[in-house]
Design a protein around this motif. Structure first.
Motif, short mmCIF file in Angstrom:
data_model
loop_
_atom_site.label_atom_id
_atom_site.label_comp_id
_atom_site.label_asym_id
_atom_site.label_seq_id
_atom_site.Cartn_x
_atom_site.Cartn_y
_atom_site.Cartn_z
N PRO A 226 39.69 40.53 42.22
CA PRO A 226 39.94 41.45 41.11
C PRO A 226 40.40 40.73 39.84
O PRO A 226 40.21 41.24 38.74
CB PRO A 226 41.04 42.37 41.63
CG PRO A 226 41.00 42.24 43.11
CD PRO A 226 40.49 40.86 43.40
N VAL A 227 41.01 39.55 40.01
CA VAL A 227 41.49 38.78 38.86
C VAL A 227 40.79 37.42 38.89
O VAL A 227 40.84 36.71 39.89
CB VAL A 227 43.02 38.56 38.93
CG1 VAL A 227 43.50 37.76 37.72
CG2 VAL A 227 43.75 39.90 39.03
N GLY B 297 53.21 40.04 42.34
CA GLY B 297 52.79 40.93 43.41
C GLY B 297 51.80 40.25 44.33
O GLY B 297 51.68 39.03 44.35
N HIS B 298 51.07 41.05 45.04
CA HIS B 298 50.09 40.54 46.00
C HIS B 298 48.70 40.53 45.37
O HIS B 298 47.76 41.13 45.89
CB HIS B 298 50.10 41.39 47.27
CG HIS B 298 51.43 41.39 47.95
ND1 HIS B 298 51.91 40.30 48.63
CD2 HIS B 298 52.40 42.33 48.04
CE1 HIS B 298 53.10 40.57 49.11
NE2 HIS B 298 53.44 41.80 48.75
N ASN B 299 48.58 39.86 44.25
CA ASN B 299 47.30 39.78 43.54
C ASN B 299 46.40 38.74 44.17
O ASN B 299 46.85 37.72 44.67
CB ASN B 299 47.55 39.40 42.07
CG ASN B 299 48.42 40.41 41.36
OD1 ASN B 299 48.02 41.55 41.18
ND2 ASN B 299 49.62 40.01 40.98
N LEU C 131 52.94 35.43 42.00
CA LEU C 131 51.89 36.22 41.35
C LEU C 131 50.78 36.61 42.32
O LEU C 131 49.97 37.48 42.01
CB LEU C 131 51.28 35.45 40.18
CG LEU C 131 52.20 35.28 38.97
CD1 LEU C 131 51.51 34.45 37.90
CD2 LEU C 131 52.63 36.62 38.41
N GLY C 132 50.70 35.94 43.47
CA GLY C 132 49.68 36.29 44.45
C GLY C 132 49.05 35.08 45.10
O GLY C 132 49.63 34.00 45.14
#
Length: 191
Positions: free
Chosen positions: A8-9, A58-60, A96-97
Motif C-alpha cells: 500500500p505504501v 503502525g503496522h504499515n 513505521l512498519g
C-alpha cells in the motif's frame, strides 16, 4: 520492474539523483559546520521520508524501489550501500512498519529517465498502491513526473525535491531535510 503484489505504501527512488544531492550536501554542509559529514543512514532516511510523507507509526507495509545506473554497484553516500549485496531483498521492521527493498538497474535498452517515468506510471496505476513517495530528478524529468502525478486519481503522492514543485494532485517536500537528519546534521550546527 515487475511485482505481482504491491504494498500500500511505495517509495520510488532515483539512486543516482539521491547520491548527487547527498554529495552536494556533504560538501557544502561540511564546509559550513567545519566537520566531516558521515554517510547517511539509509534506513533512518527512509523513516524521515515516510514521516515527511505523512505516514504514521503502525503496522504499515512499505516497499522501496531503488532504480540505479547499471554500471553503479553502490550508493556512495549511504550505509548500507551496495545494490545487489546490501539493498536488493533487504527487509526490516521498525515503528513505521515492515520495509522491503528492491534495487533495479537501468538496462541498456532504455534511458534512465524513461525507466524512471515508466516505473512511476506503473506504480501510479497500481490499485494496491495508496501512498506513493517519489524521489526523482525534477530538473531532468520533472514535467513528466508532474504530468503522471496530476493525472492519477485516488493516490496520496508526495514528490521529494530540493525546491518546491508546482502542480495539483500531489504534495511536495524538501529532500534536503530528510538527508540532513540521516547524515546527523542538526539544526543547532547551522546557527
Amino acid at each position: 520492474m515487475q511485482n505481482s503484489k504491491w504494498a500500500p505504501v511505495v517509495v520510488l527512488v532515483d539512486a543516482d539523483y539521491l547520491d548527487r544531492v547527498a554529495a552536494d550536501l556533504t560538501l557544502n554542509f561540511g564546509r559550513m559546520i567545519g566537520r566531516s559529514i558521515a554517510k547517511a543512514d539509509l534506513c533512518h532516511w527512509l523513516d524521515c521520508v515516510l514521516l515527511d510523507g505523512a505516514l504514521r507509526p503502525g503496522h504499515n507495509e512499505v516497499q522501496v524501489h531503488i532504480l540505479h545506473a547499471k554500471q553503479k554497484a553502490a550508493l556512495e553516500h549511504f550505509q548500507p550501500s551496495r545494490f545487489d549485496e546490501d539493498l536488493n531483498g533487504l527487509s526490516f521492521d521498525d515503528n513505521l512498519g515492515h520495509f522491503s527493498l528492491f534495487a533495479f538497474p537501468v538496462e541498456d535498452v532504455v534511458r534512465s529517465d524513461e525507466f524512471f517515468l515508466q516505473s512511476l506510471t506503473m506504480l501510479a496505476d497500481a490499485a494496491e498502491v495508496k501512498k506513493l513517495l517519489v524521489v526523482g530528478d525534477t530538473q531532468s524529468y520533472g514535467k513528466g513526473m508532474v504530468d503522471i502525478c496530476q493525472n492519477t486519481d485516488g493516490k496520496d503522492i508526495t514528490l521529494f525535491a530540493m525546491e518546491p514543485v508546482m502542480g495539483q494532485g500531489f504534495k511536495t517536500e524538501i529532500l534536503g531535510y530528510s538527508l540532513m537528519s540521516a547524515m546527523g546534521i542538526s539544526a543547532d550546527e547551522l546557527r
